[in-house]
Motif scaffolding. Structure first.
Motif, short mmCIF file in Angstrom:
data_model
loop_
_atom_site.label_atom_id
_atom_site.label_comp_id
_atom_site.label_asym_id
_atom_site.label_seq_id
_atom_site.Cartn_x
_atom_site.Cartn_y
_atom_site.Cartn_z
N ILE A 1 0.61 -0.92 -0.14
CA ILE A 1 0.45 0.28 -0.34
C ILE A 1 0.91 1.05 -0.03
O ILE A 1 1.58 1.25 0.85
CB ILE A 1 -0.88 0.02 1.32
N GLU A 2 0.87 2.52 -0.76
CA GLU A 2 1.48 2.81 -1.04
C GLU A 2 0.73 4.41 -0.45
O GLU A 2 -0.15 5.36 -0.06
CB GLU A 2 1.21 3.76 -2.45
N VAL A 3 1.83 4.75 0.83
CA VAL A 3 0.92 5.70 1.97
C VAL A 3 2.45 7.20 2.16
O VAL A 3 1.53 7.87 2.20
CB VAL A 3 1.06 5.19 3.59
N GLY A 4 3.16 7.06 1.48
CA GLY A 4 3.45 8.22 1.45
C GLY A 4 5.11 8.95 -0.20
O GLY A 4 5.23 7.36 -0.81
N HIS A 5 4.96 9.29 -0.95
CA HIS A 5 5.22 9.76 -2.36
C HIS A 5 5.91 11.36 -2.63
O HIS A 5 5.50 11.61 -1.54
CB HIS A 5 4.69 9.57 -2.96
N ILE A 6 7.50 11.58 -2.71
CA ILE A 6 7.93 12.51 -2.54
C ILE A 6 9.26 12.18 -3.58
O ILE A 6 9.17 11.39 -4.77
CB ILE A 6 9.31 12.13 -1.16
N PHE A 7 9.02 13.22 -4.10
CA PHE A 7 9.48 13.82 -5.53
C PHE A 7 10.71 14.72 -5.54
O PHE A 7 10.96 15.83 -4.72
CB PHE A 7 8.43 14.42 -6.08
N HIS A 8 11.53 14.72 -6.17
CA HIS A 8 12.34 16.02 -6.73
C HIS A 8 12.11 16.67 -8.59
O HIS A 8 12.34 15.60 -8.84
CB HIS A 8 14.07 15.91 -6.22
N PHE A 9 11.72 18.18 -8.48
CA PHE A 9 11.47 17.90 -9.30
C PHE A 9 11.84 19.12 -10.26
O PHE A 9 11.81 19.59 -10.86
CB PHE A 9 9.79 18.17 -10.00
N GLY A 10 13.57 19.39 -9.26
CA GLY A 10 13.47 20.56 -9.55
C GLY A 10 13.14 21.92 -9.94
O GLY A 10 11.96 22.51 -9.48
N THR A 11 13.10 22.93 -11.31
CA THR A 11 12.77 24.03 -11.46
C THR A 11 11.09 23.66 -12.44
O THR A 11 10.55 25.06 -12.84
CB THR A 11 13.42 25.09 -12.24
N LYS A 12 10.39 22.62 -12.38
CA LYS A 12 10.08 22.43 -13.13
C LYS A 12 8.46 23.25 -12.84
O LYS A 12 7.57 23.57 -13.67
CB LYS A 12 9.17 21.10 -12.22
N TYR A 13 7.94 23.78 -11.72
CA TYR A 13 7.26 24.94 -11.48
C TYR A 13 8.05 26.07 -11.55
O TYR A 13 6.88 26.97 -11.87
CB TYR A 13 6.55 24.58 -10.63
N SER A 14 8.79 26.23 -10.85
CA SER A 14 9.33 27.61 -10.35
C SER A 14 9.19 28.03 -11.72
O SER A 14 9.52 29.66 -11.81
CB SER A 14 10.21 27.58 -9.53
N GLU A 15 10.26 27.36 -12.59
CA GLU A 15 10.83 28.15 -13.56
C GLU A 15 9.41 28.65 -14.76
O GLU A 15 9.19 29.84 -14.91
CB GLU A 15 11.39 26.85 -14.96
N PRO A 16 8.49 28.02 -15.20
CA PRO A 16 7.25 28.68 -15.86
C PRO A 16 6.43 29.51 -15.32
O PRO A 16 6.13 30.19 -15.84
CB PRO A 16 6.62 27.49 -16.21
N MET A 17 5.84 29.42 -13.86
CA MET A 17 5.69 30.54 -12.59
C MET A 17 6.48 32.28 -12.42
O MET A 17 6.01 32.31 -11.41
CB MET A 17 4.81 29.71 -11.38
N GLY A 18 7.96 31.13 -12.97
CA GLY A 18 8.48 32.75 -12.60
C GLY A 18 8.64 33.40 -11.36
O GLY A 18 9.34 34.39 -10.92
N LEU A 19 8.84 32.42 -10.71
CA LEU A 19 9.73 32.17 -9.53
C LEU A 19 10.99 32.68 -9.17
O LEU A 19 11.75 31.56 -9.84
CB LEU A 19 9.97 31.10 -8.31
N SER A 20 11.58 33.42 -9.06
CA SER A 20 13.36 33.08 -9.15
C SER A 20 13.29 34.59 -7.94
O SER A 20 12.73 35.86 -7.18
CB SER A 20 13.57 34.10 -10.17
N VAL A 21 15.08 34.76 -7.34
CA VAL A 21 15.56 35.05 -6.57
C VAL A 21 16.92 35.68 -6.20
O VAL A 21 17.75 34.92 -7.48
CB VAL A 21 15.44 34.56 -5.06
N ALA A 22 17.16 36.87 -6.23
CA ALA A 22 18.91 37.32 -6.10
C ALA A 22 19.84 36.59 -5.26
O ALA A 22 19.75 36.01 -4.21
CB ALA A 22 18.62 38.37 -6.04
N GLY A 23 20.76 35.94 -5.79
CA GLY A 23 21.62 34.68 -5.76
C GLY A 23 22.97 35.78 -5.40
O GLY A 23 22.43 36.77 -4.78
N PRO A 24 23.51 35.06 -4.27
CA PRO A 24 23.89 36.01 -3.71
C PRO A 24 25.14 36.72 -4.22
O PRO A 24 25.71 37.91 -3.84
CB PRO A 24 25.48 34.52 -2.48
N ASP A 25 25.30 36.65 -5.32
CA ASP A 25 26.46 37.44 -5.95
C ASP A 25 25.57 38.36 -6.49
O ASP A 25 26.33 38.45 -8.45
CB ASP A 25 27.57 37.17 -6.77
N GLY A 26 24.90 38.61 -6.82
CA GLY A 26 23.80 39.28 -7.70
C GLY A 26 22.86 38.99 -8.75
O GLY A 26 22.14 39.56 -9.60
#
Ligand code: ATP
Ligand code: MG
Length: 437
Positions: A282-307
């Motif tokens: 029985i699957e009781v949990g599921h975890i994913f790493h998906f990189g920038t799949k949502y951040s990229e198309p949805m325009g989530l970005s931040v200023a990095g340590p070197d600008g």
């Protein structure tokens, strides 16, 4: 809680529609009531269990450094158009139109919404890493809802989302959740084996399903019996220790475990035949790493340590909270009913008064009840002893205090442990001490 006043409806007959034991027992013990196909009301006993499971999930998420929020069930289609998933999701999504003809939906998951919330505030690398989760109802219009809350259409899920500056950092976040999941399931008394999983429509590379072995499971699984000996609750790995967490992860994932979708015959052949186990889970949990799949198309970005501009790396982490209640029953029952583990039992104790109206029985039962005002169910009905025994076993509280006229006259209570059937005749004081221990 007195049974003469409680709403704890039990059924003698086995409901015809229930095909698996957990569904039958959830209906018979009065935990849930179906209101439409795949949609259930949680009755008092079931609701108490669901809240206890929820609380364990919450505590382990908090311990791992995640923060709880609560997002709505209803979402706007517009957000899902931004990620490109609105058209892709298909018929499982319940689509709704409001009075202004705006397209809405009942959330099947929350990647888009959390990305939208996070992008409204995050501006710099100092806003990372963050891990946010909520425990909220989901709706998926499953083709074949079945097995009660095991595969419902409306169900309770814990879903969490991590945001990190780099791929390495987000893999660390993934491993934190990996460990938190193992600890959560172990606290619930369940052995959940992490299995490499297909990333499916959510996408990405790193993904594990946590599967409880059970005959009634819908997934076919292959695993190395080394898992049966492994104690992850005993590991003292700290969530912030990058090295230790990584080697723990490597150690666990080096043992073979896969569902049929990901099964690799060549790697399987390398597992000694005596350690190979094939079964259902029985699957009781599921975890994913998906990189920038949502951040990229949805325009989530931040200023990095070197600008420079950085698009955060994300992961998502789900636990089927309502499904877990059914899975717990699959793992803890006998032919008479449920055997709740202490950690999630709706009440700790059932008090069985075998002769209501007998002064000694009544007095002893009242004392027991007063000792556990919010953690006991007192069967004070004028029913036969047989009916009381059957209902107490069906409802499955971890302890039963059985009070009959002969024992009560001598000040004795019979204490029964539901899980093992062990019985002991004790004085009231000794019984209370044992129950409090
Ligand atoms: P499944 O393969 O069982 O359909 P899923 O892979 O579609 O599940 P996820 O998107 O991974 O589900 O959701 C996270 C968790 O939510 C699952 O691991 C499962 O425990 C639970 N879950 C998913 N669908 C349902 C459902 N219809 N009823 C109850 N719990 C569910
Ligand atoms: Mg899944």
């Amino acid at each position: 809680m007195r049974l003469t006043r409680a709403f704890l409806p039990t059924l003698k007959e086995t409901p015809a529609e229930a095909q698996i034991v957990s569904h039958r027992l959830m209906l018979r013990a009065g935990l849930i009531r179906q209101t439409s196909a795949g949609i259930y009301a949680w009755l008092p006993a079931g609701w108490r269990v669901l809240q206890k499971v929820t609380q364990i999930v919450r505590e382990e998420q908090n311990r791992a450094g995640a923060q709880e929020v609560l997002m709505p069930t209803i979402q706007s289609a517009e957000l899902w158009r931004q990620s490109g998933r609105y058209e892709d999701y298909g018929k499982e999504m319940l689509r709704i139109t409001d009075r202004h003809e705006r397209e809405m939906l009942y959330g099947p998951t929350n990647e888009e919404m959390i990305t939208d919330i996070f992008r409204s505030y995050a501006t710099s690398y100092r806003d990372l890493p963050r891990n946010l989760y909520h425990i909220q109802w989901k709706f998926r219009d499953e083709v074949r809802p079945r097995f009660g809350v095991m595969r419902g259409r409306e169900f309770l899920m814990k879903d969490g989302y991590s945001f990190d500056l780099t791929k390495e950092a987000s893999e660390h976040s993934y491993r934190q959740m990996f460990l938190a999941y193992l600890r959560t399931f172990q606290r619930l008394g369940l052995k959940a084996v992490p299995m490499r999983a297909d990333t499916g429509p959510i996408g990405g590379k790193l993904s594990h399903e946590f599967i409880i072995l059970a005959e009634t499971g819908e997934s076919t699984v292959f695993y190395d019996t080394k898992f049966d000996e492994f104690d992850w609750a005993g590991t003292e790995v700290g969530y912030d220790d990058v090295e230790a967490l990584n080697s723990f992860f490597e150690q666990v994932t080096s043992m073979y475990a896969a569902t049929d979708e990901m099964h690799d015959e060549a790697a399987w052949a390398a597992v000694p035949a005596a350690s190979q186990r094939e079964g259902k889970g029985i699957e009781v949990g599921h975890i994913f790493h998906f990189g920038t799949k949502y951040s990229e198309p949805m325009g989530l970005s931040v200023a990095g340590p070197d600008g420079n501009t950085v698009v955060p790396q994300m992961g998502s982490y789900g636990i089927g909270v309502s499904r877990l209640v059914a899975a717990l029953i699959e793992a803890n029952h006998d032919e008479n009913g449920i055997k709740w583990p202490d950690a999630v039992a709706p009440w700790k104790l059932s008090i069985l008064n075998l002769k209501v109206g007998d002064a000694a029985c009544d007095a002893l039962c009242e004392k027991l009840h007063a000792a556990f005002p919010d953690d006991a169910v007192y069967d004070d009905r004028g029913e036969r002893a047989g009916v009381k025994f059957a209902d107490a076993d069906l409802m499955g509280m971890p302890w039963q205090a059985i009070v009959g006229p002969r024992g009560a006259a001598a000040g004795k209570v019979e204490l029964k442990r539901r899980a093992t059937g062990e019985r002991e005749e004790l004085s009231l004081e000794d019984a209370l001490a044992k129950l409090r221990a």
